[in-house]
Design a protein around this motif. Structure first.
Motif, PDB file in Angstrom:
ATOM      1  N   ALA A 187       0.818  -1.222   0.000  1.00 31.41           N
ATOM      2  CA  ALA A 187       0.000   0.000   0.000  1.00 31.41           C
ATOM      3  C   ALA A 187       0.848   1.268   0.000  1.00 31.41           C
ATOM      4  O   ALA A 187       0.410   2.303  -0.502  1.00 31.41           O
ATOM      5  N   PRO A 242      -9.324   3.093  14.674  1.00 28.75           N
ATOM      6  CA  PRO A 242      -8.266   2.829  13.696  1.00 28.75           C
ATOM      7  C   PRO A 242      -7.429   1.630  14.105  1.00 28.75           C
ATOM      8  O   PRO A 242      -7.156   1.414  15.284  1.00 28.75           O
ATOM      9  N   GLN A 301      -0.261   6.598   5.629  1.00 26.90           N
ATOM     10  CA  GLN A 301      -1.026   6.127   6.805  1.00 26.90           C
ATOM     11  C   GLN A 301      -2.428   5.664   6.387  1.00 26.90           C
ATOM     12  O   GLN A 301      -2.904   4.623   6.816  1.00 26.90           O
ATOM     13  N   ALA A 302      -3.071   6.487   5.558  1.00 26.57           N
ATOM     14  CA  ALA A 302      -4.444   6.150   5.151  1.00 26.57           C
ATOM     15  C   ALA A 302      -4.459   4.873   4.314  1.00 26.57           C
ATOM     16  O   ALA A 302      -5.338   4.011   4.485  1.00 26.57           O
ATOM     17  N   ALA A 303      -3.484   4.732   3.419  1.00 28.41           N
ATOM     18  CA  ALA A 303      -3.440   3.540   2.563  1.00 28.41           C
ATOM     19  C   ALA A 303      -3.156   2.291   3.391  1.00 28.41           C
ATOM     20  O   ALA A 303      -3.751   1.230   3.166  1.00 28.41           O
ATOM     21  N   GLU A 321      -3.840   1.910   6.595  1.00 23.80           N
ATOM     22  CA  GLU A 321      -5.041   1.636   7.394  1.00 23.80           C
ATOM     23  C   GLU A 321      -6.062   0.826   6.573  1.00 23.80           C
ATOM     24  O   GLU A 321      -6.604  -0.177   7.054  1.00 23.80           O
ATOM     25  N   ARG A 322      -6.300   1.261   5.354  1.00 26.56           N
ATOM     26  CA  ARG A 322      -7.234   0.507   4.501  1.00 26.56           C
ATOM     27  C   ARG A 322      -6.720  -0.912   4.253  1.00 26.56           C
ATOM     28  O   ARG A 322      -7.494  -1.871   4.246  1.00 26.56           O
ATOM     29  N   ALA A 323      -5.397  -1.028   4.072  1.00 25.19           N
ATOM     30  CA  ALA A 323      -4.822  -2.331   3.707  1.00 25.19           C
ATOM     31  C   ALA A 323      -4.926  -3.348   4.839  1.00 25.19           C
ATOM     32  O   ALA A 323      -4.992  -4.548   4.587  1.00 25.19           O
ATOM     33  N   ALA A 332      -7.240  -3.149   7.493  1.00 30.85           N
ATOM     34  CA  ALA A 332      -8.492  -3.048   8.268  1.00 30.85           C
ATOM     35  C   ALA A 332      -9.194  -4.388   8.436  1.00 30.85           C
ATOM     36  O   ALA A 332      -9.642  -4.735   9.538  1.00 30.85           O
ATOM     37  N   GLN A 333      -9.286  -5.171   7.353  1.00 28.61           N
ATOM     38  CA  GLN A 333     -10.053  -6.409   7.449  1.00 28.61           C
ATOM     39  C   GLN A 333      -9.356  -7.431   8.340  1.00 28.61           C
ATOM     40  O   GLN A 333     -10.000  -8.059   9.198  1.00 28.61           O
TER      41      GLN A 333
END
Lengths: 129, 129
Positions: free
Chosen positions: A107, B10, B101-103, B105-107, B109-110
């Motif tokens: 990412a 988060p 950071q945002a990318a 976090e998305r990567a 999350a699951q």
């Protein structure tokens, strides 16, 4: 632009994942779980990671208390110094952390490569230390 | 399965990005850049982050030396204590770190949500500390 002649070193330096306000998992706990799985011993895993025996046990106790099932099954003491194995839950948590590291690395890779191009000496990529 | 009644906190607790063997950027440097941009002062930024004046200056010096263009332009001292601003390069590096950071976090999350389901008390999600 400089030609890329070697693969980029990993961009992910440190990833800590917060599970709740009390529990997180980062490289310290993940490497400890991995070393316990490989050495069969909390003491040996701690030595490999240059972590005190007390610190290694404390992290294991924290992890075992945080999860519904223990991550490490161990027998303290005994003439052989006790043994330890990862439980299925321990294997699962370790695998999940490694998967998150890999996903986070993918990412951030492009942004990190772009930032490397702004460094004063972008050809310097000594990751030996 | 417990019902989800509140958004998950988060999962990304700490992300450090390695740029080369000498330079990395994590929450400490990113938050310092952000605070300098907001306060216009390295000293004030350090105070906001509970970081010593010396430490804040040291991080700024390291960042400025690592990149081809300085990230922070500052005037030391003077009756007003000097001022500091982020340069365009500083804004770019900060924005890139926030994007990573945002990318990340998305990567993650699951996987993080799946691990939360294995916690001893998965309803506990006090992120206040």
């Amino acid at each position: 632009m400089a030609e890329t002649t070697v693969p980029s070193p990993p961009a992910l330096g440190h990833l800590r994942v917060s599970l709740d306000g009390r529990t997180s998992i980062g490289p310290g706990k993940a490497n400890l779980l991995e070393a316990i799985g490989e050495t069969g011993s909390i003491a040996a895993a701690g030595r490999r990671l240059k972590m005190s025996y007390k610190r290694a046990w404390s992290l294991v106790d924290d992890l075992n208390a945080a999860f519904r099932e223990p991550l490490v099954a161990s027998s303290r003491g005994g003439s052989a110094g006790g043994g330890a194995v990862l439980t299925p839950a321990g294997e699962r948590v370790l695998a999940a952390y490694r998967a998150m590291q890999a996903a986070a690395e993918r990412a951030i890779a492009q942004e990190a490569a772009d930032l490397r191009g702004l460094l004063a000496d972008p050809t310097q990529s000594d990751v030996s230390k």
